[in-house]
Design a protein around this motif. Structure first.
Motif, PDB file in Angstrom:
ATOM      1  N   LYS A  30       0.818  -1.215   0.000  1.00 44.11           N
ATOM      2  CA  LYS A  30       0.000   0.000   0.000  1.00 44.11           C
ATOM      3  C   LYS A  30       0.858   1.275   0.000  1.00 44.11           C
ATOM      4  O   LYS A  30       0.544   2.257   0.677  1.00 44.11           O
ATOM      5  N   LEU A  31       1.938   1.240  -0.794  1.00 40.43           N
ATOM      6  CA  LEU A  31       2.826   2.399  -0.894  1.00 40.43           C
ATOM      7  C   LEU A  31       2.386   3.341  -2.003  1.00 40.43           C
ATOM      8  O   LEU A  31       2.733   4.528  -1.980  1.00 40.43           O
ATOM      9  N   GLY A  32       1.658   2.846  -2.965  1.00 38.20           N
ATOM     10  CA  GLY A  32       1.190   3.669  -4.063  1.00 38.20           C
ATOM     11  C   GLY A  32       1.051   2.850  -5.335  1.00 38.20           C
ATOM     12  O   GLY A  32       1.355   1.658  -5.363  1.00 38.20           O
ATOM     13  N   GLU A  33       0.598   3.524  -6.376  1.00 37.57           N
ATOM     14  CA  GLU A  33       0.384   2.882  -7.666  1.00 37.57           C
ATOM     15  C   GLU A  33       1.553   3.197  -8.594  1.00 37.57           C
ATOM     16  O   GLU A  33       1.754   4.347  -8.995  1.00 37.57           O
ATOM     17  N   VAL A  34       2.330   2.186  -8.926  1.00 34.74           N
ATOM     18  CA  VAL A  34       3.494   2.367  -9.793  1.00 34.74           C
ATOM     19  C   VAL A  34       3.024   2.631 -11.213  1.00 34.74           C
ATOM     20  O   VAL A  34       2.202   1.885 -11.757  1.00 34.74           O
ATOM     21  N   THR A  35       3.550   3.704 -11.813  1.00 32.62           N
ATOM     22  CA  THR A  35       3.179   4.047 -13.187  1.00 32.62           C
ATOM     23  C   THR A  35       4.267   3.674 -14.180  1.00 32.62           C
ATOM     24  O   THR A  35       3.977   3.373 -15.324  1.00 32.62           O
TER      25      THR A  35
END
Length: 92
Positions: A30-35
């Motif tokens: 839940k660190l973020g959405e990798v783009t």
């Protein structure tokens, strides 16, 4: 080009760490959405090949993501992503 609001540099990761795997790890923690991820392949003094990774991601409303980035940006802290007991990625 994908948009992002945060990025981290991982100076050492195994060459089998792929974009889908890194995306999974960031999602799972839940660190973020990798783009996107940029890899730079290097060779150490022993001739072993490894990758440096530049990870671009969006935090959105992730408290864990904000806490993680606070560690990354604080020179007194060591930010790392633990993969297994004995393997982790140092994040700068």
């Amino acid at each position: 080009m994908a948009s992002y609001d945060r990025s981290v540099y991982i100076p050492y990761m195994e060459t089998n760490a792929t974009f889908p795997y890194i995306k999974y790890v960031f999602d799972y923690l839940k660190l973020g959405e990798v783009t996107s991820v940029d890899f730079v392949t290097k060779r150490n003094s022993h001739g072993e090949i490894f990758n440096m990774g530049f990870i671009f991601f969006n935090i959105k409303d992730s408290v864990k993501g904000e806490q993680f980035m606070n560690k990354v940006n604080d020179p007194r802290e060591e930010a790392k992503i633990v993969i297994t007991e004995d393997y982790y990625w140092i994040c700068l």
